[in-house]
Design a protein around this motif. Structure first.
Motif, PDB file in Angstrom:
ATOM      1  N   ARG A 157      -1.002   0.595 -15.942  1.00 25.44           N
ATOM      2  CA  ARG A 157      -0.867  -0.027 -14.618  1.00 25.44           C
ATOM      3  C   ARG A 157      -0.175  -1.380 -14.783  1.00 25.44           C
ATOM      4  O   ARG A 157      -0.661  -2.255 -15.495  1.00 25.44           O
TER       5      ARG A 157
ATOM      6  N   PRO B  37       2.247  10.877  -4.390  1.00 27.43           N
ATOM      7  CA  PRO B  37       1.424  11.148  -5.572  1.00 27.43           C
ATOM      8  C   PRO B  37       1.537  12.552  -6.153  1.00 27.43           C
ATOM      9  O   PRO B  37       0.793  12.892  -7.071  1.00 27.43           O
TER      10      PRO B  37
ATOM     11  N   THR C 224      -1.427  10.942 -13.366  1.00 27.45           N
ATOM     12  CA  THR C 224      -2.686  11.614 -13.705  1.00 27.45           C
ATOM     13  C   THR C 224      -2.601  13.107 -13.376  1.00 27.45           C
ATOM     14  O   THR C 224      -3.005  13.957 -14.171  1.00 27.45           O
TER      15      THR C 224
ATOM     16  N   GLU D 268       3.555   2.307 -14.336  1.00 29.34           N
ATOM     17  CA  GLU D 268       3.572   2.364 -12.872  1.00 29.34           C
ATOM     18  C   GLU D 268       2.883   1.152 -12.269  1.00 29.34           C
ATOM     19  O   GLU D 268       1.958   0.595 -12.858  1.00 29.34           O
TER      20      GLU D 268
ATOM     21  N   THR E 166       2.054   1.336  -8.677  1.00 27.09           N
ATOM     22  CA  THR E 166       1.434   1.729  -7.407  1.00 27.09           C
ATOM     23  C   THR E 166       0.330   2.762  -7.605  1.00 27.09           C
ATOM     24  O   THR E 166       0.324   3.510  -8.593  1.00 27.09           O
ATOM     25  N   ASP E 167      -0.562   2.819  -6.631  1.00 29.50           N
ATOM     26  CA  ASP E 167      -1.621   3.837  -6.646  1.00 29.50           C
ATOM     27  C   ASP E 167      -1.016   5.236  -6.630  1.00 29.50           C
ATOM     28  O   ASP E 167      -1.456   6.120  -7.372  1.00 29.50           O
ATOM     29  N   PHE E 168       0.012   5.447  -5.771  1.00 30.54           N
ATOM     30  CA  PHE E 168       0.644   6.767  -5.703  1.00 30.54           C
ATOM     31  C   PHE E 168       1.226   7.162  -7.059  1.00 30.54           C
ATOM     32  O   PHE E 168       1.142   8.317  -7.476  1.00 30.54           O
TER      33      PHE E 168
ATOM     34  N   ILE F 231       0.286   6.095 -10.117  1.00 27.46           N
ATOM     35  CA  ILE F 231      -0.796   6.382 -11.073  1.00 27.46           C
ATOM     36  C   ILE F 231      -1.402   7.754 -10.779  1.00 27.46           C
ATOM     37  O   ILE F 231      -1.675   8.548 -11.691  1.00 27.46           O
ATOM     38  N   GLN F 232      -1.592   8.055  -9.488  1.00 28.25           N
ATOM     39  CA  GLN F 232      -2.130   9.369  -9.114  1.00 28.25           C
ATOM     40  C   GLN F 232      -1.188  10.493  -9.542  1.00 28.25           C
ATOM     41  O   GLN F 232      -1.637  11.539 -10.031  1.00 28.25           O
TER      42      GLN F 232
ATOM     43  N   ALA G 173       0.837  -1.211   0.000  1.00 31.08           N
ATOM     44  CA  ALA G 173       0.000   0.000   0.000  1.00 31.08           C
ATOM     45  C   ALA G 173       0.868   1.257   0.000  1.00 31.08           C
ATOM     46  O   ALA G 173       0.495   2.276  -0.575  1.00 31.08           O
TER      47      ALA G 173
ATOM     48  N   GLN H 231       0.971  -5.862  -9.649  1.00 32.77           N
ATOM     49  CA  GLN H 231       1.945  -6.247  -8.640  1.00 32.77           C
ATOM     50  C   GLN H 231       2.153  -7.752  -8.683  1.00 32.77           C
ATOM     51  O   GLN H 231       1.327  -8.487  -9.231  1.00 32.77           O
TER      52      GLN H 231
END
Length: 196
Positions: free
Chosen positions: A189, A148, A181, A171, A173-175, A177-178, A50, A192
């Motif tokens: 994406r 992010p 964007t 990428e 990770t969520d961070f 991708i953020q 995470a 993992q």
């Protein structure tokens, strides 16, 4: 695994390193576990993933706060890096991302944009025999605000002299991708390890 690209006339590719180019996240987790165990600190695997993309120092500070510890940030960060370096012979590339790197090399400018230190990124890329493929490396210490925040991706675009909207980001990770964007960039994406 196939990694389809979004439609668009992209003029540059920007790749995260750990978990995107290098299948290094399992090795990084082992390094974290071993380094933190010396301080009787734990980092659950779910939280590790995470927090993917966060600077090492920030993670140590948060773990200190969460677990009531006073681990010296620089000492733990150095120990974690040393352990990771010892694990490098086990490192492999993410195959589908590797294909996109080889396809783009010499055709488009390509960069690495990572939250890891330059030492860690260059060691991983050198182990994978990929270091010479990249025109630019943007690593922790090259920018003030971590993902992010879009700063690292915008810096890479500037260094490559390509408009942000013409960059494609890879990428895991969520961070990340953020951040892509927020930079006005399209993103792919990369699943993992547990999702591949």
């Amino acid at each position: 695994m196939t990694l389809p690209l979004p439609p668009g006339d992209f003029q540059a590719y920007l790749f995260d390193c750990d978990g995107t180019i290098a299948d290094s996240m399992p090795l990084h987790y082992v390094a974290w576990e071993r380094a933190l165990a010396e301080w009787e600190c734990t980092l659950p695997e779910d939280l590790f993933y995470a927090w993917g993309g966060r600077p090492v120092a920030d993670i140590i500070v948060d773990l200190n706060e969460q677990q009531g510890l006073t681990m010296p940030v620089e000492v733990v960060a150095r120990r974690r890096e040393d352990i990771y370096q010892q694990l490098l012979p086990q490192l492999s590339a993410v195959p589908d991302v590797l294909r996109h790197i080889h396809d783009a090399h010499g055709r488009l400018p390509i960069a690495v944009v990572s939250g890891s230190t330059r030492e860690s990124v260059t060691a991983s890329l050198r182990t994978l025999d990929l270091l010479e493929k990249f025109d630019v490396l943007v690593c922790a210490g090259d920018y003030a605000r971590a993902k992010p925040d879009p700063e690292a991706f915008l810096l890479a675009a500037k260094l490559l002299d390509v408009p942000p909207q013409s960059c494609l980001v890879f990428e895991d990770t969520d961070f990340g991708i953020q951040a892509a964007t927020a930079a006005g960039m399209a993103a792919v994406r990369v699943p993992q390890p547990r999702q591949r």
